[in-house]
Motif scaffolding. Structure first.
Motif, short mmCIF file in Angstrom:
data_model
loop_
_atom_site.label_atom_id
_atom_site.label_comp_id
_atom_site.label_asym_id
_atom_site.label_seq_id
_atom_site.Cartn_x
_atom_site.Cartn_y
_atom_site.Cartn_z
N MET A 59 85.70 89.21 53.06
CA MET A 59 84.66 88.24 53.40
C MET A 59 85.15 86.81 53.19
SD MET A 59 81.16 89.88 51.89
CE MET A 59 80.55 91.45 52.51
N TYR A 60 85.86 86.59 52.09
CA TYR A 60 86.37 85.25 51.79
C TYR A 60 87.41 84.84 52.83
CZ TYR A 60 87.48 81.37 48.56
OH TYR A 60 87.65 80.14 47.97
N CYS A 94 83.23 78.07 46.95
CA CYS A 94 83.03 78.11 45.49
C CYS A 94 82.25 79.34 45.08
CB CYS A 94 82.31 76.85 45.02
SG CYS A 94 83.27 75.33 45.17
N ILE A 95 81.25 79.71 45.88
CA ILE A 95 80.47 80.93 45.61
C ILE A 95 81.37 82.16 45.72
CG2 ILE A 95 78.60 82.41 46.44
CD1 ILE A 95 77.21 79.82 47.42
N LEU A 96 82.18 82.18 46.76
CA LEU A 96 83.06 83.33 46.98
C LEU A 96 84.15 83.42 45.91
CD1 LEU A 96 83.22 83.12 50.86
CD2 LEU A 96 82.35 85.06 49.53
N GLU A 97 84.53 82.29 45.32
CA GLU A 97 85.45 82.35 44.18
C GLU A 97 84.81 83.13 43.04
OE1 GLU A 97 88.53 81.47 43.65
OE2 GLU A 97 88.90 80.50 45.59
N TRP A 98 83.53 82.87 42.80
CA TRP A 98 82.81 83.62 41.74
C TRP A 98 82.80 85.10 42.07
CZ3 TRP A 98 78.94 87.08 41.06
CH2 TRP A 98 78.43 87.24 39.75
N TYR A 99 82.52 85.45 43.32
CA TYR A 99 82.46 86.86 43.70
C TYR A 99 83.85 87.50 43.69
CZ TYR A 99 77.52 87.14 44.76
OH TYR A 99 76.16 87.17 44.64
N GLN A 101 84.74 94.27 38.43
CA GLN A 101 84.14 95.57 38.72
C GLN A 101 85.11 96.51 39.44
OE1 GLN A 101 81.33 96.28 37.44
NE2 GLN A 101 80.53 94.24 36.93
N ARG A 102 86.23 95.97 39.93
CA ARG A 102 87.22 96.71 40.74
C ARG A 102 86.52 97.36 41.94
NH1 ARG A 102 89.20 100.73 36.75
NH2 ARG A 102 90.54 101.45 38.45
N SER A 103 85.77 96.54 42.64
CA SER A 103 84.93 97.00 43.75
C SER A 103 85.77 97.30 44.99
CB SER A 103 83.89 95.93 44.06
OG SER A 103 83.08 96.31 45.14
N LEU A 160 80.90 75.64 39.64
CA LEU A 160 82.08 75.58 38.78
C LEU A 160 81.74 76.14 37.40
CD1 LEU A 160 84.98 74.74 38.15
CD2 LEU A 160 84.11 72.44 37.65
N LYS A 161 80.59 75.77 36.88
CA LYS A 161 80.15 76.27 35.58
C LYS A 161 80.00 77.79 35.61
CE LYS A 161 78.47 75.72 31.38
NZ LYS A 161 79.32 75.25 30.24
N ALA A 162 79.46 78.31 36.70
CA ALA A 162 79.31 79.76 36.85
C ALA A 162 80.66 80.45 36.85
CB ALA A 162 78.54 80.08 38.13
N ASN A 163 81.65 79.83 37.52
CA ASN A 163 83.00 80.39 37.51
C ASN A 163 83.58 80.39 36.10
OD1 ASN A 163 84.58 80.93 40.32
ND2 ASN A 163 82.91 79.47 40.65
N GLU A 164 83.36 79.32 35.36
CA GLU A 164 83.87 79.25 33.99
C GLU A 164 83.29 80.35 33.12
OE1 GLU A 164 84.36 74.34 33.82
OE2 GLU A 164 82.74 75.36 32.75
#
Length: 233
Positions: A112-113, A206-211, A218-220, A15-19
């Protein structure tokens, strides 16, 4: 400790990483470009459409009438949101029909998500399906709370982004707490392995939310991924 408490405790660093992600920070300071916002908007709506199938699965595999009614209520909200989104105007190319939405291009992380969530449906288990969906809801609500502590820009579209507008998700009777209550109830009759799998599913979401933020920042695209793959040849 209840399974939902374990999940939330272990998810705190994510969650902190997302913030702290530059896209989220860009919402706060208004530094995101029109192109970044358009990318996010286009990918998010196809993601929200994918969640309809997940909610339908939760309705199908509910173990109590109360669960069924809750998931049906949340599905109705999802469909209403999608209809409102399709009806609105935008200054970039977006679908304005259900058929157009089905044809919207899905970029790598989004795909992927979606596949991560869809894969849980085959378990036929609320304990395994719900965490994949509830994690994203939890992250967004927690980010909304975080946003309220920040000195954010007041101009649109930034000011209404993650603004924690829908009170249906908050409090002891809100969706988030009810989802955690269901996870705890389902965990009572589950094996340790099943409980750990459910927890890992939540954390992966939660990880995939960050990605997802990273992908929008990055508009990947698949073309980018292909170029990277071929650049080593």
């Amino acid at each position: 400790m209840l399974l939902s408490q374990q999940i939330q405790t272990e998810a705190q660093p994510l969650l902190k990483a997302n913030e702290e992600h530059p896209f989220v920070q860009g919402i706060i300071n208004g530094s995101l470009t029109k192109e970044q916002l358009a990318y996010y908007d286009q990918q998010d709506i196809s993601f929200e459409y994918n969640e309809v199938a997940v909610l339908n699965a939760l309705i199908t595999y509910s173990t109590t009438t109360a669960q069924t009614k809750l998931f049906e209520k949340r599905l109705h909200m999802q469909l209403t949101m999608l209809e409102d989104w399709l009806a609105r105007e935008a200054d970039y190319d977006i679908p304005h029909s259900w058929q157009g939405l089905k044809q919207a291009p899905i970029q790598p992380i989004n795909q992927m998500y979606q596949q991560h969530m869809a894969a849980t449906i085959n378990t036929h288990s609320v304990l395994q399906i719900l965490p994949s969906f509830a994690a994203g809801e939890w992250v967004y609500i927690e980010l909304g709370k975080y946003m309220r502590t920040q000195d954010r820009v007041t101009t649109e579209p930034f000011s209404s982004f993650l603004a924690l507008g829908n009170k249906d998700f908050l409090g002891p009777n809100g969706y988030i707490q009810q989802f955690f209550n269901i996870i705890d109830d389902e965990a009572k009759g589950a094996s340790e392995r099943e409980q750990q799998t459910a927890k890992q599913t939540f954390l992966k979401s939660c990880i995939l939310e960050w990605y997802f933020w990273e992908s929008a920042y990055q508009r990947s695209t698949w073309n980018d991924w292909q170029e990277t793959a071929l650049s080593n040849n």
